[in-house]
Design a protein around this motif. Sequence first.
Motif, short mmCIF file in Angstrom:
data_model
loop_
_atom_site.label_atom_id
_atom_site.label_comp_id
_atom_site.label_asym_id
_atom_site.label_seq_id
_atom_site.Cartn_x
_atom_site.Cartn_y
_atom_site.Cartn_z
N THR A 22 0.91 -1.18 0.01
CA THR A 22 0.11 0.16 -0.11
C THR A 22 0.96 1.35 -0.18
O THR A 22 1.74 1.54 0.68
N VAL A 23 0.70 2.23 -0.89
CA VAL A 23 1.22 3.43 -0.98
C VAL A 23 0.29 4.70 -0.99
O VAL A 23 -0.93 4.68 -1.33
N SER A 24 0.68 5.62 -0.25
CA SER A 24 0.07 6.96 0.02
C SER A 24 0.13 7.64 -1.29
O SER A 24 1.34 8.07 -1.62
N LEU A 25 -1.17 8.15 -1.91
CA LEU A 25 -0.99 8.99 -2.89
C LEU A 25 -0.62 10.37 -2.42
O LEU A 25 -0.44 11.30 -3.30
N PHE A 26 -1.00 10.75 -1.37
CA PHE A 26 -0.66 12.11 -0.98
C PHE A 26 0.06 11.94 0.26
O PHE A 26 -0.22 11.28 1.32
N ASN A 27 1.10 12.84 0.35
CA ASN A 27 2.25 12.80 1.34
C ASN A 27 1.83 13.52 2.56
O ASN A 27 2.83 13.83 3.32
N GLY A 28 0.69 14.54 2.49
CA GLY A 28 0.38 15.20 3.71
C GLY A 28 1.31 16.51 3.69
O GLY A 28 0.91 17.28 4.95
N LYS A 29 1.98 16.94 2.60
CA LYS A 29 2.72 18.09 2.77
C LYS A 29 2.57 18.97 1.33
O LYS A 29 2.32 20.23 1.39
N ASP A 30 2.46 18.26 0.26
CA ASP A 30 2.19 18.78 -0.89
C ASP A 30 1.59 18.12 -1.94
O ASP A 30 1.09 17.00 -1.64
N LEU A 31 1.29 18.52 -3.29
CA LEU A 31 0.57 17.87 -4.06
C LEU A 31 1.55 17.15 -5.35
O LEU A 31 1.34 16.98 -6.54
N THR A 32 2.73 16.70 -4.75
CA THR A 32 3.65 15.83 -5.55
C THR A 32 3.03 14.74 -5.87
O THR A 32 2.38 14.02 -5.38
N GLY A 33 3.36 14.46 -7.33
CA GLY A 33 2.41 13.05 -7.86
C GLY A 33 1.15 13.48 -8.50
O GLY A 33 0.67 12.42 -9.08
N TRP A 34 0.55 14.83 -8.39
CA TRP A 34 -0.60 15.32 -8.82
C TRP A 34 -0.46 16.37 -9.62
O TRP A 34 0.62 17.30 -9.73
N HIS A 35 -1.23 16.63 -10.63
CA HIS A 35 -1.39 17.74 -11.30
C HIS A 35 -2.62 18.21 -11.25
O HIS A 35 -3.67 17.87 -11.27
N ILE A 36 -2.85 19.76 -11.47
CA ILE A 36 -4.06 20.51 -11.42
C ILE A 36 -4.76 20.70 -12.86
O ILE A 36 -3.89 21.16 -13.67
N ASP A 37 -5.86 20.37 -13.12
CA ASP A 37 -6.59 20.84 -14.49
C ASP A 37 -7.94 21.58 -13.94
O ASP A 37 -9.00 20.90 -13.63
N VAL A 38 -7.86 23.17 -13.84
CA VAL A 38 -8.97 23.59 -13.74
C VAL A 38 -8.98 24.93 -14.75
O VAL A 38 -8.25 25.65 -14.85
N PRO A 39 -10.23 24.66 -15.43
CA PRO A 39 -10.25 25.55 -16.82
C PRO A 39 -10.04 26.85 -16.60
O PRO A 39 -9.56 27.67 -17.36
N LYS A 40 -10.77 27.22 -15.55
CA LYS A 40 -10.84 28.73 -15.06
C LYS A 40 -9.23 29.44 -14.92
O LYS A 40 -9.29 30.65 -15.31
N MET A 41 -8.52 28.61 -14.54
CA MET A 41 -7.16 29.09 -14.41
C MET A 41 -6.47 29.42 -15.66
O MET A 41 -5.54 30.02 -15.58
N ASP A 42 -7.02 28.88 -16.66
CA ASP A 42 -6.26 29.07 -18.15
C ASP A 42 -6.55 30.51 -18.59
O ASP A 42 -5.54 31.15 -19.02
N SER A 43 -7.63 31.16 -18.07
CA SER A 43 -8.05 32.42 -18.76
C SER A 43 -7.83 33.72 -17.64
O SER A 43 -7.86 34.63 -17.81
N ILE A 44 -7.84 33.13 -16.26
CA ILE A 44 -7.88 34.04 -15.39
C ILE A 44 -6.68 33.83 -14.56
O ILE A 44 -6.62 32.96 -13.76
#
Length: 232
Positions: A22-44
């Motif tokens: 078992t591995v933790s996908l969230f390290n409790g400190k930051d979002l290492t191993g993840w990326h953000i996809d938020v359309p509003k952040m593209d234009s604003i």
Amino acid sequence: MKKTVLLTIFILTIMGCKSQNTVSLFNGKDLTGWHIDVPKMDSIPDARNPFIVRNGMLVSLGTPQGHVITDKVYRDFRLQIEYRFAGEPGNCGALVFASTPRSLYKMFPKSIEVQMMHENAGDFWCIVEDITVDNMLARRGPKEEWGITEGKKRRILNLTDDSENPVGEWNYMTIECLNSEVKVWLNGDLVNHGYNATASEGQIALQAEGSEVEFRKVALTPISTLSDSEPE
């Protein structure tokens, strides 16, 4: 008797070793191993990132809407998630078999969503992927209205009522994906079981969908498809 006891101890030891995968996908400190996809952040440029780390927890602030997505692709696994709506009840979801981003409503990645929305947790939502369950007509509606894109009946109702804990308390969700089959447990109850999914691997995503949600555990255990009697 002594041999039986020793054999039991040996088997339990082997099982314990396997569980250490078992591995933790969230390290409790930051979002290492993840990326953000938020359309509003593209234009604003000054739009806030709705996914933050707070007090050792991954928090979805709910808005602007979007997803936090694993960098890696996974197949054959058990995903354990501990989450709660700390304030007002609302909407969120965990997506498995995620692939092409923004495939639905220019927002949702192609995937199967396991719903976390308050009072609907455990529903499936088909997002440009499909899945089959027992009693499909009763749980999805008229067959001619089924679909996996905008305007179609994409929701498949869960199996239970009242499996969620009260708002403010932690919910314990397990999602098991093996080949093209998906099983979901919530607080110990089997709340959904689907099969013949149109995907069997993909990324994992969590949603920002209007409500603040705290996640204190996101852990994954690979499932071996080989039985103990088969050679490695």
